[in-house]
Each structure stands twice: as structure tokens, then as C-alpha cells.
Design an enzyme around this catalytic site. Structure first.
Site, PDB file in Angstrom:
ATOM      1  CD  GLN A  12      -2.833   1.259   2.389  1.00 46.81           C
ATOM      2  OE1 GLN A  12      -3.451   2.271   2.662  1.00 46.81           O
ATOM      3  NE2 GLN A  12      -2.978   0.142   3.095  1.00 46.81           N
ATOM      4  CG  PHE A  26      12.411  -3.897  -2.241  1.00 49.51           C
ATOM      5  CD1 PHE A  26      11.478  -4.844  -2.631  1.00 49.51           C
ATOM      6  CD2 PHE A  26      13.120  -3.233  -3.229  1.00 49.51           C
ATOM      7  CE1 PHE A  26      11.266  -5.132  -3.962  1.00 49.51           C
ATOM      8  CE2 PHE A  26      12.916  -3.510  -4.567  1.00 49.51           C
ATOM      9  CZ  PHE A  26      11.986  -4.454  -4.937  1.00 49.51           C
ATOM     10  N   GLY A  30      -8.517  21.250  18.210  1.00 56.58           N
ATOM     11  CA  GLY A  30      -8.274  22.663  17.948  1.00 56.58           C
ATOM     12  C   GLY A  30      -8.605  23.584  19.108  1.00 56.58           C
ATOM     13  N   GLY A  31      -8.908  23.019  20.265  1.00 53.86           N
ATOM     14  CA  GLY A  31      -9.160  23.852  21.428  1.00 53.86           C
ATOM     15  C   GLY A  31     -10.616  24.174  21.666  1.00 53.86           C
ATOM     16  CE  LYS A  63      15.097 -14.194  -5.884  1.00 53.09           C
ATOM     17  NZ  LYS A  63      14.503 -15.287  -5.077  1.00 53.09           N
ATOM     18  CG  ASP A  82       0.627   0.899   4.762  1.00 49.26           C
ATOM     19  OD1 ASP A  82       1.863   0.842   4.754  1.00 49.26           O
ATOM     20  OD2 ASP A  82      -0.078  -0.052   5.120  1.00 49.26           O
ATOM     21  CD  GLU A 105      -1.964   2.327   8.350  1.00 45.64           C
ATOM     22  OE1 GLU A 105      -2.122   3.234   9.176  1.00 45.64           O
ATOM     23  OE2 GLU A 105      -1.538   2.531   7.200  1.00 45.64           O
TER      24      GLU A 105
END
Length: 424
Positions: free
Chosen positions: A16, A96, A246-247, A74, A167, A138
Site C-alpha cells: 500500500q 522493500f 483545535g481547542g 535474479k 501506509d 500500518e
């Protein structure tokens, strides 16, 4: 033209965080070449599959507008193809496990030898430090980045949020870093490394809580409900339920139908500038002048009582009726919208925030479109690629390989089983 038209991305990402980043780049017009393992591909193609023999929604909703090439790195020939791609691309993006790219033989130094202008962008779980070699997912990112410790109710367990801030949030951060590096390259001509750690990304999104941690040294956090309830603060930011960061005091309140509808609720903020309008709406005009309610400080120890009275009013109306009444008076609020309601929202369809996409195997599916709108670079959401669908196309158009070269690569196993299917 599209904003990133002409930019070519070598996409070595999976699951993700990385695919979120490269999908945004593709939506903005970059040619994103997704490199996948032959016969397997991105692991999410088969995860959480809802239809047999079809790429999962997990994959399709994170890989729009990309091209897929299957490559066995490979093999010696596979490495040569990858080297050729590095020379032709502007950016490599990878998520990776730590050190995997180096073990493949593609260190930063080697990539710079092949293409000094290449930007190499990486997502890792942690930045340099004691945990830099650890894998992160995540929920781990949410826990180590400060989100979980500050989410939930004071007397309950820490909670992770349903928003994928670890993610997808880190993918958004990395995307900005890539675009910034591309801009700098226009002046320097040089590539550079761009990195985004998931812990860092989550902490960035939790900055208001780091703000509150420092404020604690100078006294209690008065906007938190526990202050009004006379409960002492400890030495760290507590979980504050649904209080506003935000108060301004805020709560989630029941609306009509809450007994059977788990989302019949609305978020209500008792913002000081509209306090008198709130009193009028809920039928408590006397509170506008009553010294126990008229001023914010006086209301703090009475928040439970105040929100209970407001909830008595909200329960008489469905959440959208509450929203209409409050918005007409500039009283901030927000209905709790379910995924079903969002999926069916006509306005979100109209803006392209929610889109229908046709897929040759699974048919029509619903996805989130580009959340960022540019007036001169409209986004076209195209379906995700089938595994290896564009292998032949990329080899011919991007790398200019001829029939004989491609045939040799196939025989040597560098490409795996070539999937040929015309794009719908």
C-alpha cells in the site's frame, strides 16, 4: 498536457504505501512502469480477493494508470533489463525491506553510475536509529508514531484509526518529496535520494499532540474534557475521546435513528463565537447570559451537561437535518458518514473523488479517484494493469528491444510467462 507528462517512474513498490505514491504520480501523468515478479506479482493481487481469479480490490484501487512488466531480477538477463530501465527512467520508487535493493546489486552508487540524474525514493518503517532495520506495517506505524497512544477514550485501550495514515499517509509524503526532487533536478541536473519513514509520517500527522505534550509542562490542557471533570493530568498527552484538537469542545452526539443505525451520529463543536446561536437552536436562550454558561471557561466543568442537552435536540432530527440547520448558522458540525453513504454520494462522483472503473476480469468496480485537483491537468482514472500486461510493450517502446532480443529474454526466463492482453 498532464502535469507530470514526460516523467517516467520505475515502480518497485508493493502492498500500500509505495503504490499509493506511484498511483498519484501516474494520475498526474507520469508513465509508471510497475516491475513485478513473474507468475506472482504484487502480493495484494491475491489478498482479500472477493472474486475468484480476479485481481483483488486491494490491488486494483492502488495501481491505476500504471503499466506492468514481469521481470526476474535474479537472472543475469533480468538484471540487464533492469539496468536498461534505470537508464530510461527518471525516478525509482521502492518500499522493500531494509537492504533489499543493495542485496540485488543495485546500491545507490550503482544506480548513479547507470543514471546520474536518477531520483531514488524509498519508504521504510523507521529512519536511522535503533529500529531502522525493522519491518513496519500500518498499525505498527500508528503505534510507534504517536497516533494510537492519543486515540481512544481516557479509560480505554489505545486505538488505531481506520484511516491508513501509516501506509497511504507516508505514500503521500513520499510523493511530495519526489516532485520536489524533480523540480530541484531541473536546476542542478542531478538525482538524489528521497526517503520517507512511516513513523515520521505518522508523527507529522500527529503534530498537534506533540504540541500538547509541550503545553503540559506549563499547566493542564483546558480544552480536554478531563480538565472540566477535575481529573488530574499525568506526564504525557492523554487519550481524549472525541474532543476537538483545535481547542474547542466537541463531541459525537446521537441523532434520530441511532438505535438501529450505527452511523446516525453527528460531530458537534461548541465553538465560542457561535455559542449564542447554539443556545437559540437547542432552545436554551437563557444560557446566553447565565454566568454559568455564557463564557467558555465557565462552561468547561459543565460540558457533560451541555452536550447532553444538545444531544436531546439532535436526537429529534436525522443527521442531515441537523447539519442543514447548523450550517445555516455557521455552527461547525459533521455527520458521521458510512462507507455506503460515501460510495453513493453524487457530489463525490461529480468531482471524481469517487469513480467507477471498468476492468476486463472483474467488471465494474468503485474506487477513490485523485483527491488533488489541478485546474490545468485533469485526472483520468484508468484501470490497474493485469500481471505483466505491458511487458512486450515496454521492452519495445521504452527499451527499443527487437524481436530477437525479446525472444532470447523469454527463453532465458528473464520475463517469466508473458501475459498479452490488449488494454480495454
Amino acid at each position: 498536457m498532464k502535469a507530470l507528462e514526460g516523467v517516467r517512474i520505475l515502480d518497485f513498490t508493493h502492498v500500500q504505501s509505495g503504490p499509493t505514491c506511484t498511483q498519484l504520480l501516474a494520475w498526474f501523468g507520469a508513465d509508471v512502469i510497475k516491475v513485478e515478479r513473474p507468475g506472482v506479482g504484487d502480493i495484494t493481487r491475491g489478498q482479500l480477493r472477493d472474486l475468484p481469479d480476479a485481481d483483488s480490490l486491494y490491488f486494483t484501487m492502488l495501481n491505476h494508470n500504471k503499466r506492468s512488466i514481469t521481470l526476474n531480477t535474479k537472472t543475469a538477463d533480468g538484471k540487464k533489463v533492469l539496468e536498461a530501465l534505470i537508464k530510461q527512467c527518471d525516478v525509482m520508487v521502492e518500499n522493500f525491506a531494509p537492504g533489499a535493493l543493495d542485496r540485488m546489486g543495485f546500491t545507490w552508487e550503482r544506480i548513479q553510475e547507470l543514471n546520474p540524474a536518477m531520483i531514488v525514493a524509498s519508504i521504510k518503517g523507521f529512519g536511522p536509529g535503533p529500529y531502522q532495520d525493522c519491518k513496519v506495517y500500518e498499525n505498527v506505524a500508528q503505534c510507534t508514531g504517536g497516533a494510537a497512544s492519543t486515540t481512544g477514550f481516557r479509560d480505554g485501550l489505545p486505538l488505531v484509526t481506520g484511516a491508513q495514515i501509516g501506509d497511504s499517509g507516508t505514500g503521500l509524503h513520499l510523493c511530495l518529496g519526489i516532485v520536489t526532487a524533480l523540480y530541484q533536478r531541473t536546476r542542478t541536473g542531478r538525482g538524489q535520494k528521497v526517503s520517507a519513514a512511516m513513523q515520521d509520517g505518522v508523527l507529522n500527522l500527529c503534530r498537534v499532540k506533540l504540541r500538547d505534550q509541550q503545553r503540559l509542562a506549563h499547566g493542564p490542557l483546558k480544552e480536554y474534557s478531563q480538565y472540566g471533570e477535575g481529573i488530574e493530568f499525568g506526564d504525557t498527552v492523554p487519550r481524549a475521546g472525541n474532543d476537538s484538537g483545535g481547542g474547542q469542545p466537541g463531541r459525537i452526539l446521537k441523532c434520530k435513528g441511532w438505535e438501529t443505525d450505527p452511523n446516525a451520529y453527528i460531530y458537534f463543536i461548541t465553538q465560542a463565537p457561535v455559542w449564542e446561536a447554539i443556545c437559540d437552536v437547542i432552545g436554551e436562550p437563557g444560557w446566553k447570559t447565565d454566568p454559568d454558561y455564557a463564557k467558555p471557561d465557565a462552561r468547561l466543568p459543565r460540558l457533560e451537561e451541555i452536550f447532553a442537552r444538545i444531544e436531546k435536540w439532535t436526537q429529534t432530527l436525522v443527521k442531515f437535518e441537523v447539519m442543514d440547520i447548523l450550517n445555516a448558522r455557521d455552527i461547525p458540525c459533521g455527520p458521521i458518514l458510512s462507507m455506503k453513504e460515501l460510495a453513493e454520494d453524487a457530489s463525490l462522483r461529480a468531482t471524481g473523488t469517487v469513480v467507477e472503473v471498468e476492468h476486463p476480469v472483474r467488471g465494474t468496480y468503485l474506487s477513490v479517484g485523485n483527491p488533488i485537483k489541478l485546474s490545468d491537468s485533469p485526472t483520468e482514472v484508468r484501470r490497474s494493469p493485469l500481471l505483466g500486461e505491458h511487458t512486450d510493450e515496454i521492452l519495445r517502446e521504452v527499451l527499443q528491444f527487437d524481436d530477437e532480443t525479446i525472444a532470447d529474454l523469454q527463453k532465458g526466463g528473464a520475463l517469466g510467462d508473458l501475459v498479452k492482453m490488449a488494454a480495454e
